[in-house]
Each structure stands twice: as C-alpha cells, then as structure tokens.
Scaffold this active site. Sequence first.
Site, PDB file in Angstrom:
ATOM      1  N   GLU A  84       0.823  -1.225   0.000  1.00 19.04           N
ATOM      2  CA  GLU A  84       0.000   0.000   0.000  1.00 19.04           C
ATOM      3  C   GLU A  84       0.847   1.261   0.000  1.00 19.04           C
ATOM      4  OE1 GLU A  84      -0.353  -3.124   2.051  1.00 19.04           O
ATOM      5  OE2 GLU A  84      -0.489  -1.649   3.661  1.00 19.04           O
ATOM      6  N   LYS A 131       6.730 -18.303  -2.578  1.00 14.23           N
ATOM      7  CA  LYS A 131       5.384 -18.754  -2.225  1.00 14.23           C
ATOM      8  C   LYS A 131       5.367 -19.199  -0.765  1.00 14.23           C
ATOM      9  CE  LYS A 131       2.466 -18.321  -4.612  1.00 14.23           C
ATOM     10  NZ  LYS A 131       1.794 -16.995  -4.729  1.00 14.23           N
ATOM     11  N   ASP A 191      -3.295 -14.566  -7.098  1.00 11.94           N
ATOM     12  CA  ASP A 191      -3.030 -14.338  -5.682  1.00 11.94           C
ATOM     13  C   ASP A 191      -4.244 -13.707  -4.999  1.00 11.94           C
ATOM     14  OD1 ASP A 191      -0.800 -14.290  -3.627  1.00 11.94           O
ATOM     15  OD2 ASP A 191      -1.431 -12.199  -3.569  1.00 11.94           O
ATOM     16  N   GLU A 195      -6.684 -15.667  -2.188  1.00 15.04           N
ATOM     17  CA  GLU A 195      -6.875 -15.201  -0.812  1.00 15.04           C
ATOM     18  C   GLU A 195      -8.313 -14.757  -0.551  1.00 15.04           C
ATOM     19  OE1 GLU A 195      -3.574 -12.554  -0.862  1.00 15.04           O
ATOM     20  OE2 GLU A 195      -4.712 -10.775  -1.415  1.00 15.04           O
ATOM     21  N   SER A 252     -12.012 -41.143   9.240  1.00 14.88           N
ATOM     22  CA  SER A 252     -12.838 -42.358   9.219  1.00 14.88           C
ATOM     23  C   SER A 252     -13.614 -42.441   7.906  1.00 14.88           C
ATOM     24  CB  SER A 252     -13.828 -42.321  10.388  1.00 14.88           C
ATOM     25  OG  SER A 252     -14.748 -41.262  10.177  1.00 14.88           O
TER      26      SER A 252
END
Length: 339
Positions: A84, A131, A191, A195, A252
């Site tokens: 940012e 990554k 990306d 996310e 299971s």
Amino acid sequence: MAKMYYEKDCNLDVLKGKKIAVIGYGSQGHAHAMNLRDSGCDVIVGLREGGKSWAVAEKDGFEVFAVAEAAKKADIVIMLINDEVQAGVYESEIAPNLEAGNALAFAHGFNIRYGQIVPPADVDVFMAAPKGPGHTVRSQYVAGKGVPCLIAVEQNVTGNAYDIALAYIAGIGGARAGILETTFREETETDLFGEQTVLCGGVVDLMQCGFEVLVEEGYSPENAYFECIHELKLIIDLVNKAGVSGMNFSVSDTAEYGEYVSGPRVLPHDEIKANMRKVLSDIKDDSFAARWIEENKNGRPLFNKKREELSAHQMEVVGRELREQMLWKNDNDLDSASN
Ligand code: NDP
Ligand code: MG
C-alpha cells in the site's frame, strides 16, 4: 505445463559486481537480504529513518541507508515494503535514482499490474516472489532447502533480465525448491483470487458459519471451536502432505462418506463457482484494486471496523481462551503469511 527452473538453470555469477538494495526489512526483506548475503551477493538495505526496522537491519550487520540513497547506490532495487505504501515511496525516493540498465524488482505484482507504479522504459523489471512467509524463506535457506518462487519479467531492456532474476531467486534459495514462470498479471490476479475466495475469505467464512450453527443450536462454543476451527489445520496438514485422497485415508470412512454427500449440499458447486467468478471479474476489471486503494486513501474505515468486529466475535473470544491453555502456546508463529 508451465515452465519450471532449478539450480542448474541459474548462474549466480550474473550478480557479481552488482549491488542489490533491499528496500524494507520486514518479513520478506530480512530473509532476502540475509540469504543473498550468505549466497555471496553485495547487499545493502534501504529504510526510512526513525522506523523500527532500521536498528534490526544494522544489528544483523547490514549497511542501512535512506531509501533514496540505497536506490542510488544500487544496480538492483527490490521493493519489499508494504504494497500500500510502495507507490508513494517509489515516486519520491526510487524513481529519481534509477539509472538506465538498473533492475527494479518486486515480490508481488499488485503495483505493476494495477498501474500504481509505472517504471521508466530503460530499466529491467522482474518479480521474485517466494510462495511462503519471509521467515520460512530464511529458515528453509539455513536448513539447506528453499521456498518455491515465481519468476516474471515485465521489462527486459538489458536482455539479461531473466538471467538476473534467476540468479536473484537462486540467491534467496528458491532454485532449490523450484521456480515457476508466470507474469505480473497472472501472479496478481491468482493471488488475489486465492486469498479472497479460498484461503482467507472462503475458509474464514466457512469456519464462522459452522461455528455459529453449532452455537445457535445449543452446542457449547468450546466444542464448536475445536470442531470447526481448531481441527481445520490438522485436516489441511494431511492434505498438504498427501492430497485430499491421503487425508481421506486418515479420517474415518464415515467422515469420508459425509464429505461426499454433504459437502456439495453446503457448497453447491454451480452457485459457489458463479460467486467466485464474480469475485474474479472484480479483480480482472480493476474494480477490487480501485476499492482497496480508495479504502487506504480514506484511512481504512471498513477495514478497521471489520477487524474490530471479528476480534469481538465469539469464535475469536473462545479461541483465545482455549489456545491460552494449550501447552505449546508459546510456539505460535504469527509471521505474516499472505501471498
Ligand atoms: P512487512 O510489513 O513485513 O515489512 C515492511 C517493511 O517495510 C518494514 O521493514 C518497514 O519498516 C518498511 N517500510 C514500511 N513503510 C516504509 C516506508 N515508507 N519507507 C521505508 N520503509 C518502509 O512486509 P512484507 O515482507 O510482508 O511484504 C513485502 C512485500 O513482499 C510485499 O510486496 C508483499 O506483497 C510481498 N510478499 C510478502 C509475503 C509475506 O510472507 N509477508 C509473501 C510473498 C510476497 P519500518 O520498521 O520502518 O516500518
Ligand atoms: Mg541505481
């Protein structure tokens, strides 16, 4: 199949005589700087005076300069400060100090993909994107291993941008694990999509819904926390190691049968995929990025409100209490793990 590179494809000698300025000394910055130095490269660190990273980088033995000065001294400048703030710092401190034939590098494509940074036409522009979290990039390197990396070249004016990028990634240890070729566009869009729909958004909403249903139906919040939140990691560790079939082998047969019959009832694929495509379309047409850039300009009103609301949610309150009692509570590794 996408193209992969390994150590045999990388020649660290390409970096001989080149000074690398690592801008930022946080999660990624400290790992790149230390790994490159241990690989024999000439590394300096660029930071803001008065920030808390400055002393840390000096303590680790680096020469630290203000960003502008570091950029001026360097042949390769890698932007490892928060996404940012990159555009502002680039404009005032880096752009005036880039010379023809220098390389400008990134670990994430956001600012290039969305035009927040427009490099001059006479520099190489590449991506070296691990990554994995920065602290893992360092610990794997020290262990003789590496974190897989993405490589992308946006501008190749010297004709050597690929060789420089491959050498850089080898220097941080990525070539030991594998280097996948991509583009700034693909890396950024996938990306953000991952996310938002699966890893952060997606999974968090799924856990929250499961937790709320159990609690609303009268089950204890502690039980709901263990079942719908705590156990997720145990399941994902199995998937990470052996795939979904391997995970199914460990749970299971009842759990596996439930997965087949109830999973698609909870997440009807056609509907979920249509919703995911809408999210992807906002990423591709720049509208998500525009909203996020605007949110930052306005002091993050929605971001801060949501962060506060989440922290007060019962699943978080109960989770904090339960984790506090766990014997290994002190090994919690909260290194930032985005991207
Ligand atoms: P961090 O938040 O961990 O570190 C940010 C660093 O930038 C700090 O050293 C901070 O220093 C410095 N900084 C912040 N603002 C300024 C400024 N105005 N001038 C100079 N220095 C400043 O960042 P990350 O390592 O998480 O992210 C860096 C890049 O790596 C991003 O592009 C991110 O997308 C990418 N990435 C991150 C991953 C991760 O695991 N975190 C994974 C892959 C890619 P100070 O102490 O002064 O605040
Ligand atoms: Mg320079």
